[in-house]
Design an enzyme around this catalytic site. Structure first.
Site, PDB file in Angstrom:
ATOM      1  CG  ASP A   1      44.671  27.219  38.831  1.00  0.00           C
ATOM      2  OD1 ASP A   1      45.338  28.137  38.325  1.00  0.00           O
ATOM      3  OD2 ASP A   1      45.168  26.348  39.543  1.00  0.00           O
TER       4      ASP A   1
ATOM      5  CD  GLU B   1      46.395  27.338  47.571  1.00  0.00           C
ATOM      6  OE1 GLU B   1      46.705  27.371  46.369  1.00  0.00           O
ATOM      7  OE2 GLU B   1      46.047  26.285  48.156  1.00  0.00           O
TER       8      GLU B   1
END
Length: 828
Positions: free
Chosen positions: A589, A786
């Site tokens: 990302d 995460e």
């Protein structure tokens, strides 16, 4: 020999050869027929044993089969001590930061079932859901669940809990009805639903009365709605597109009930108790929605028993009790056999942790069905060939019309039940690595499901947002999928593991493994029958090759236009989908890339992924006896490995870097040290004796660059962008990348080479750091996360991220190399 004798001999030999060839053909035909029968039987039993499951993982407990337009069942609960409680306390979909002290599967096997614990501190109750499957019949067998609630210590003893068991049947020709109660106000005993569908045949679903106090009231409302102490059923008919919205449907019925109270002028000064206000009217009958409601005071327990008529037996609670015990025992034995945890992770606390992490990974498998939003305009701006291409592409996306495609179906392991309850392409390959150790046939079923989505060009959408329910979790601007967007091809990791298992198959039976009636393993049938495993690969290979060719065509980088010097003029790659701040298609990302974006960029991580694809495709082709494919792919891989050095290695920075074109139209390396710099190593493209490996290992182990006490940072501590802006891949520790590093460090540490000792030291320390970071945060919060803060080790961002964070189970089972021989100084 006389002529007659010679003639006889010729005739006899011809007859012999003819008979022999006929016999051979018969044997060949028989063998082929047997193989076809075996393939069919393995497929049938695989489908049967995997038909049912908690395949709605976005719900705390949601069961459905792997059949479109079928039956689903889900649990809702909430406290009802006050009139306001219901508005905020009812649980249905998994949510982040929802007053939970952890939830998830303590043990789970996709083919048998398991036990889930939900620690709902806000509602003062711990919920246990036990789920088992009982094989038999022509429609995937039967299943059962036990729902148990125990008040937490700080909850009042008279805590009232509302329970809704929500059953929905999709499809225009399917039937579902509730057997009427003897009492008009509710059911004193069990609630029985009867239904039928094309995929399930006839079935019966029973919700037992169970155990626990069901409160009663003498308020005058009891004359109209009953005094309580009973289950009630409401049977409704809604359009199929509404059926997934269980909580909204239940709340609408609750509101209708409250509106009725208001209309009938029940005085607020003489109001019924809260639980009675929110008790539904008993209205059983035919409907594609059946809501079974119970109210309990204190602890409770009840069973849900689904019996397929074709199984020939109706389940009882005693069957469920036996199956829960057997499933628990089998899981414990099997886990210890499959994942042999190695020092220093052999203590009971790590075993409990490992069982939980793996169970939540495999318990997060879901079945999704529906349409996907796609932009197939193939606008010229999507080629991203001009400077300023990201602006042109954004304008094209804004004006182009998206369309719904499908419906499609996908069987997938999701990253996170509350936040990412859908399929992600690059996550999946990591998810399936532990699953392949446990049940290789299951892993291959998931792989097959993904490649069933491939289009004629070779594209698979990187994010599978199928149907209204899946789209409800995704902002509209992120729903559209673009056929020029790629994603890291991690499924090739799993296919390589499959090939290795085929080559190493020895027929041993792990403890607790189910067998086919023919004596084959349900979880390793492809391995126990290598010819069947090879046939799986033979059918899949054209799709793998199609995807590889699609990558080469759509993600190609430009060498010739900029006079770049490289071993090969063909092997250079650039992710499409770039913006100034993000490169979502890479999976990394917001990781810093060259600025501003340029059509002449080359991305080292994508080049490495192409090397992985070429390498693993070659392995598959070799297993299938395809020498021409092997030769071609080996040549591609060799060119990629050379071009990684020619196009991406920075001698000055001592690492691999992205490339761009500078103001003078010349090639320039842009080095943001971090995960990008490690990719040729992480993907296994650096030989143990490659001199560049020493500098890569030095970068990994440098505490002022990437090394932290909690794992390898995603970006160097010295980088100007460290910890800035979104800070998604700009400092945090990610478990999937650290896992790849641990695997490659282990390879270097266990092979002869100049960097063996350094790799052993890094491997030993990194393995400990990663496991303890994830474990400590899990122990403190009840969740896997995460990503992890490199300074504190705290879990952060997405909660209950039991996707690739569950790779810690494989890490704990890897070799303990501490104290092994071979210490010394390496050549740097």
């Amino acid at each position: 020999m006389a002529p007659q004798g010679r003639q006889f001999a010729v005739v006899w030999l011809a007859a012999f050869l003819w008979l022999n060839s006929l016999l051979g053909l018969c044997v060949e035909a028989t063998t082929a027929n047997d193989e076809s029968i075996l393939i069919s039987e393995i497929g049938r039993q695989n489908n049967q044993s995997l038909l049912w499951g908690p395949y709605k993982p976005n719900l705390y407990f949601g069961v459905r089969p792997r059949i479109p337009l079928s039956l689903s069942a889900a649990l809702l609960w909430g406290r009802v001590d006050t009139y306001q409680d219901v508005q905020t306390s009812v649980r249905y979909t998994c949510e982040q930061n929802a007053g939970m002290q952890g939830y998830g599967w303590d043990e789970f096997d996709t083919r048998r079932g398991g036990v889930q614990s939900i620690h709902d501190i806000e509602n003062g109750i711990d919920i246990t859901t036990s789920f088992v499957k009982i094989p038999g019949g022509a429609h995937g067998g039967s299943w059962a669940a036990r729902i148990k609630g125990e008040l937490r210590e700080d909850a009042p003893a008279d805590r009232k809990t509302l329970i809704f068991f929500y059953v929905a049947q999709e499809g225009p020709e399917n039937e579902l009805e509730a057997v009427p109660s003897e009492d008009e106000f509710g059911y004193d005993e069990d609630v029985t639903l009867k239904g039928s569908s094309q995929g399930l045949g006839n079935y019966k679903l029973v919700v037992t009365r169970g155990e626990g106090t069901q409160p009663t009231s003498n308020h005058r409302l009891s004359e109209k709605r009953g005094p309580g102490g009973q289950a009630v059923v409401q049977s409704l008919t809604y359009p199929d597109e509404w059926l997934w919205q269980g909580k909204q449907v239940v709340f609408k019925q609750l509101k209708d009930g409250v509106d009725w109270l208001v209309e009938n002028q029940y005085d607020t000064n003489d109001a019924p108790p809260p639980w009675q206000v929110y008790r539904l009217a008993n209205q059983p009958g035919v409907g594609n929605i059946q809501i079974i409601q119970k109210v309990f005071e204190g602890n409770f327990e009840f069973d849900v028993l689904f019996s397929s008529e074709s199984a020939g037996k109706e389940l009882k609670s005693s069957d469920l009790t036996r199956e829960i015990q057997d499933t628990t025992e089998a899981f414990g034995e099997r886990f210890a056999s499959v994942f042999k945890l190695q020092a220093p992770f052999t203590a009971e606390k790590y075993k409990k942790f490992g069982r939980s992490m793996f169970s939540n990974l495999i318990g997060g498998i879901g079945y999704f069905y529906g349409q996907s939003v796609t932009d197939r305009s193939y606008a010229s701006e999507y080629e991203e060939e001009n400077e300023g291409f990201w602006e042109e592409a954004a304008e094209a996306r804004a004006r182009n019309k998206q369309q719904l495609e499908g419906p499609y179906e996908l069987f997938t392991s999701i990253p996170s039940r509350p936040f990412f309850p859908r399929g992600f392409l690059w996550d999946e390959g990591f998810h399936l690595l532990p699953i392949a150790d446990w049940d290789i046939d299951l892993a291959m079923e998931v792989v097959r499901s993904w490649f069933n989505l491939i289009d004629e060009d070779g594209w698979i959408a990187r994010e599978q947002i199928l149907g209204h329910e899946a789209r409800s979790k995704v902002p509209e601007e992120f729903q559209t999928q673009y056929p020029h967007y790629a994603n890291p091809p991690t499924l090739f990791f799993v296919l390589n593991a499959f090939v290795e298992k085929l080559q190493k198959a020895n027929g041993t039976l792990p403890a607790g493994t189910e067998r086919l009636s023919q004596g084959q393993l349900l979880s390793t049938a492809y391995i126990d029958n290598p010819e069947i495993g090879l046939e799986y690969l033979r059918r899949l290979y054209p799709l793998l090759r199609r995807q590889f060719d699609w990558f080469k065509k759509t993600q190609a980088g430009d060498i010739k236009s900029y006079d770049r010097k490289a071993y090969s003029t063909k092997e250079a790659y650039r992710w499409r989908g770039r913006t100034v701040t993000h490169l979502l298609t890479s999976g990394l990302d917001d990781y810093p890339r060259p600025q501003p974006p340029h059509p002449g960029e080359l991305h080292v991580d994508l080049m490495s992924w192409m090397g992985v694809m070429a390498k693993l495709l070659s392995n598959v082709a070799d297993a299938l006896g395809m020498p021409e494919e092997v030769a071609e792919l080996t040549k591609v891989r060799d060119a990629i490995e050379h071009n990684l050095d020619d196009l991406h290695w920075s001698e000055k920075d001592g690492c691999y870097c992205d490339a761009t074109i500078d103001d003078f139209e010349e090639n320039a390396l842009v080095c943001h040290k971090g995960y990008i710099s490690l990719f040729p190593f992480l993907t296994g493209l650096l030989a143990p004796d490659n001199p560049k490996l020493g500098r890569v290992l030095a970068l990994i182990g440098d505490e002022e660059e990437l090394w932290s006490p909690h794992g390898i940072r995603s970006l160097s501590l010295k980088d100007e962008f460290y910890g800035t802006n979104e800070n998604y891949w700009r400092s945090p520790v990610w478990i999937n990348i650290n896992y790849l590093a641990i695997v490659e460090l282990h390879k270097v540490a266990t092979q002869d080479g100049p960097f063996k000792a350094t790799a052993r030291d890094l491997y030993t320390r990194l393995r400990k750091n990663i496991v303890n970071t994830v474990y400590n945060s899990w122990e403190e919060t009840g969740f896997a996360w995460e990503q992890y803060d490199p300074e504190t080790g705290k879990g952060q961002r997405t909660q209950h991220f039991t996707g690739w964070t569950s790779l810690v189970v494989k890490i704990m089972a890897m070799d303990d190399l501490e104290g092994t021989s071979g210490h010394g100084h390496d050549e740097l």
